[in-house]
Design a protein around this motif. Structure first.
Motif, PDB file in Angstrom:
ATOM      1  N   GLN A   6      27.549   6.894  -5.226  1.00 40.03           N
ATOM      2  CA  GLN A   6      27.691   7.239  -3.910  1.00 40.03           C
ATOM      3  C   GLN A   6      26.014   6.668  -3.197  1.00 40.03           C
ATOM      4  O   GLN A   6      25.321   6.285  -4.911  1.00 40.03           O
ATOM      5  CB  GLN A   6      26.616   8.606  -3.038  1.00 40.03           C
ATOM      6  N   CYS A  23      29.798   5.622   0.074  1.00 41.85           N
ATOM      7  CA  CYS A  23      30.300   6.008  -0.893  1.00 41.85           C
ATOM      8  C   CYS A  23      31.776   4.861  -1.375  1.00 41.85           C
ATOM      9  O   CYS A  23      32.399   4.740  -0.846  1.00 41.85           O
ATOM     10  CB  CYS A  23      31.225   7.524  -0.220  1.00 41.85           C
ATOM     11  N   TRP A  35      33.714  13.952   3.890  1.00 45.65           N
ATOM     12  CA  TRP A  35      32.192  13.567   3.834  1.00 45.65           C
ATOM     13  C   TRP A  35      31.539  16.006   3.923  1.00 45.65           C
ATOM     14  O   TRP A  35      31.932  15.890   4.754  1.00 45.65           O
ATOM     15  CB  TRP A  35      31.420  13.130   4.979  1.00 45.65           C
ATOM     16  N   CYS A  88      30.085  12.519  -0.932  1.00 47.00           N
ATOM     17  CA  CYS A  88      31.109  12.381  -0.009  1.00 47.00           C
ATOM     18  C   CYS A  88      31.864  12.807  -1.435  1.00 47.00           C
ATOM     19  O   CYS A  88      31.713  12.943  -2.388  1.00 47.00           O
ATOM     20  CB  CYS A  88      31.375  10.564  -0.750  1.00 47.00           C
ATOM     21  N   THR A 104      23.352  11.310  -1.366  1.00 43.25           N
ATOM     22  CA  THR A 104      22.535  11.018  -0.961  1.00 43.25           C
ATOM     23  C   THR A 104      21.400  11.345   0.324  1.00 43.25           C
ATOM     24  O   THR A 104      22.340  12.299   0.898  1.00 43.25           O
ATOM     25  CB  THR A 104      22.587   9.670   0.154  1.00 43.25           C
TER      26      THR A 104
END
Lengths: 110, 114
Positions: A6, A23, A35, A88, A104
């Motif tokens: 990611q 991702c 997600w 992800c 993230t």
């Protein structure tokens, strides 16, 4: 071996400033691309599943897209309450376990 | 629908001590997972149960970690003896085998080994 990467690791946005999280994945047999959103001190919360290239899904200010090698999470006009870590994960078609990326960390400032 | 319940929320132990975590999945969910999440990392699968049988425990450090799911409902994860590197959040998740929506996580147990 399945891999999920990611980027960026962290992202700071002003309220209303749209952006995308990436991702990249490699998997021998994709069951689905997932997600999740994770708030501090909580478990991941499911957002979307994407199954095939070209698929898109939307929820409020979030839109997820999928190609054969990567997925994007687009955030349109974000608000401070969108601040969280976005994870992800890929599911292999041999079972239900998920292989997660590192996430993230998104910070949206007023 | 009640979520996945985990306890305790926090635990601090000294290295070489033992610790146990408990998880009660969503009612009717046949599949239960334990994940380990080290600070700054994504969750990593430790073990997956289908009803009361183990499906995948390939990443479980079996010299110190053990898990059971008696009667195919709630589950316990144990660490004995703990090491400093076991400091992490231990997440339990459950899913219906028919689900196409990923699965539902509990809030986790934060373990600190000192």
């Amino acid at each position: 071996e399945d891999q999920v990467t990611q980027s960026p690791e962290a992202l700071r946005l002003q309220e209303g400033e749209s952006s995308s999280l990436n991702c990249s994945y490699t998997v021998s047999g994709l069951r689905g691309l997932f997600w999740y959103r994770q708030d501090p001190g909580k478990g991941p919360e499911f957002l979307f599943t994407l199954y095939s290239a070209g698929e898109e899904k939307e929820k409020e200010r979030l839109k997820a897209t999928l190609t054969k090698k990567e997925s994007f999470l687009h955030i349109t006009a974000p608000k401070p309450e969108d601040s969280a870590t976005y994870l992800c994960a890929v599911g292999h078609n041999s079972g239900y376990a998920l292989n997660f990326g590192k996430g993230t960390s998104l910070l949206v400032t007023p | 629908e009640a979520g996945v319940a985990q306890s305790p929320r926090y635990k601090i132990i000294e290295k070489r001590q033992s610790v146990a975590f408990w998880c009660n999945p969503i009612s009717g969910h046949a599949t239960l997972y334990w994940y380990q999440q080290i600070l700054g990392q994504g969750p990593k699968l430790l073990i997956q149960f289908q009803n009361n049988g183990v499906v995948d425990d390939s990443q479980l450090p079996k010299d110190r970690f053990s898990a059971e799911r008696l009667k195919g409902v709630d589950s316990t994860l144990k660490i004995q003896p703990a090491k400093l590197e076991d400091s992490a959040v231990y997440l339990c998740a459950s899913s219906s085998s028919a689900s196409n929506y990923g699965y539902t996580f509990g809030s986790g147990t934060r373990l600190t080994v000192v």
